[in-house]
Enzyme design. Structure first.
Site, short mmCIF file in Angstrom:
data_model
loop_
_atom_site.label_atom_id
_atom_site.label_comp_id
_atom_site.label_asym_id
_atom_site.label_seq_id
_atom_site.Cartn_x
_atom_site.Cartn_y
_atom_site.Cartn_z
N ASP A 1 0.83 -1.21 0.00
CA ASP A 1 0.00 0.00 0.00
C ASP A 1 0.86 1.25 0.00
O ASP A 1 1.98 1.25 0.52
CB ASP A 1 -0.90 -0.01 1.23
N ASN B 1 1.64 3.32 -2.83
CA ASN B 1 2.37 3.71 -4.03
C ASN B 1 1.95 5.09 -4.54
O ASN B 1 2.78 5.94 -4.85
CB ASN B 1 2.15 2.68 -5.15
N ARG C 1 0.24 7.52 -2.95
CA ARG C 1 0.51 8.59 -1.99
C ARG C 1 2.00 8.94 -1.96
O ARG C 1 2.38 10.11 -1.82
CB ARG C 1 0.01 8.20 -0.61
N HIS D 1 3.39 3.33 -8.66
CA HIS D 1 3.18 1.90 -8.93
C HIS D 1 4.42 1.29 -9.60
O HIS D 1 4.81 0.16 -9.30
CB HIS D 1 1.95 1.70 -9.82
N SER E 1 -6.68 -5.74 -6.48
CA SER E 1 -7.85 -6.37 -5.88
C SER E 1 -9.05 -6.31 -6.82
O SER E 1 -9.06 -5.55 -7.80
CB SER E 1 -8.21 -5.66 -4.56
N THR E 2 -10.07 -7.09 -6.50
CA THR E 2 -11.31 -7.05 -7.28
C THR E 2 -11.97 -5.68 -7.17
O THR E 2 -12.77 -5.32 -8.04
CB THR E 2 -12.28 -8.15 -6.80
N LEU F 1 12.31 -19.38 -3.55
CA LEU F 1 11.18 -18.70 -2.95
C LEU F 1 9.88 -19.05 -3.65
O LEU F 1 9.79 -19.03 -4.88
CB LEU F 1 11.39 -17.18 -3.03
N ARG G 1 1.31 -4.78 6.35
CA ARG G 1 0.64 -3.78 5.51
C ARG G 1 1.38 -2.46 5.64
O ARG G 1 1.60 -1.97 6.76
CB ARG G 1 -0.83 -3.59 5.88
N GLU H 1 -0.05 -13.23 12.54
CA GLU H 1 0.30 -12.01 13.25
C GLU H 1 0.29 -10.85 12.26
O GLU H 1 0.72 -10.99 11.12
CB GLU H 1 1.68 -12.14 13.89
#
Length: 240
Positions: free
Chosen positions: A17, A19, A21, A34, A62-63, A128, A185, A204
């Site tokens: 979250d 990008n 701003r 972005h 996201s959708t 990974l 986040r 967590e």
């Protein structure tokens, strides 16, 4: 505690979250943020593996993100086209296995094909495990899973009494992937935003004000340090 003594979470999920701003704070358009966020993701993937994280899942689109302006959505789709092609090379270079979460059918056919190529070309890699959530929403994922379970019941492959949490998990986009130990986040928001709600039941949470393009390996370590300060009881009580 020294970092060498820390327990490294096996699976980390991140909501990327901030990008837009971050870009605005630099006097730049949102899509610049972005683009810089995508470049940072490449760096953090390598950092995560070097730290000892085995699974990394990130929320790319996201959708609900279709509600953004046409210019921003079009810019994101151009970025995803470029990113998936770059990611194919990165995955081979870093031995990274990539998986896509979400419903790709709403995406343009050429982007769907690029995502299929990315998954197919990396399926035998052993480094990974990298999950990309694109056109993903947790409620949508659960509804799609329920439809598949229902269809198998109608076809006689399942009985309702056969359905368990473990069985249902096998119908989700994340089947065969362990649930996240830690959710990060960025950029100060304190909500899940329809992300991995089934899978995050006992994870967590770590929230930071740092926007995603500015998030570094040091910030990842800070999240892991906080993770190590938590007691994971899974609804039980730890013996003292």
């Amino acid at each position: 505690m020294e970092r060498s003594e820390l327990t490294i979470p096996r699976h980390v999920a991140i909501i990327l979250d901030g990008n837009g701003r971050w870009a605005k704070s630099k006097g730049m358009p949102r899509n610049y943020g972005h683009s810089r966020g995508a470049k940072n993701l490449e760096v953090i993937c390598e950092d995560a593996w070097n730290i000892g994280i085995k699974y990394l899942t990130v929320y790319l689109f996201s959708t609900e993100n279709w509600k953004r302006s046409k210019d921003e959505v079009d810019g994101l789709m151009r970025l995803f086209r470029s990113y998936t092609k770059t990611c194919i090379k990165t995955a081979q270079k870093n031995n990274m296995k990539v998986r896509v979460l979400g419903d790709p059918t709403a995406l343009a056919e050429d982007l769907q094909e690029s995502l299929r190529n990315l998954v197919e070309s990396s399926k035998n890699n052993t480094g990974l495990n990298f999950q990309i959530a694109i056109n993903y929403g947790s409620r949508d994922e659960i509804v799609r899973a329920i439809r598949r379970v229902s269809a198998d019941c109608v076809d006689g492959k399942l009985k309702p009494e056969d359905i368990t949490e473990e069985l249902f998990s096998g119908y989700l986009d994340t089947r065969n992937v362990p649930d996240p130990d830690l959710l990060i986040r960025t950029s100060g928001e304190l909500r899940l935003s329809n992300y991995l709600m089934w899978q995050l039941a006992y994870s967590e949470f770590y929230f930071t004000d740092i926007p995603w393009p500015a998030f570094t390996k040091e910030n990842l370590w800070q999240a892991i340090e906080k993770y190590n300060q938590r007691e994971r009881r899974y609804g039980g009580v730890l013996d003292k």
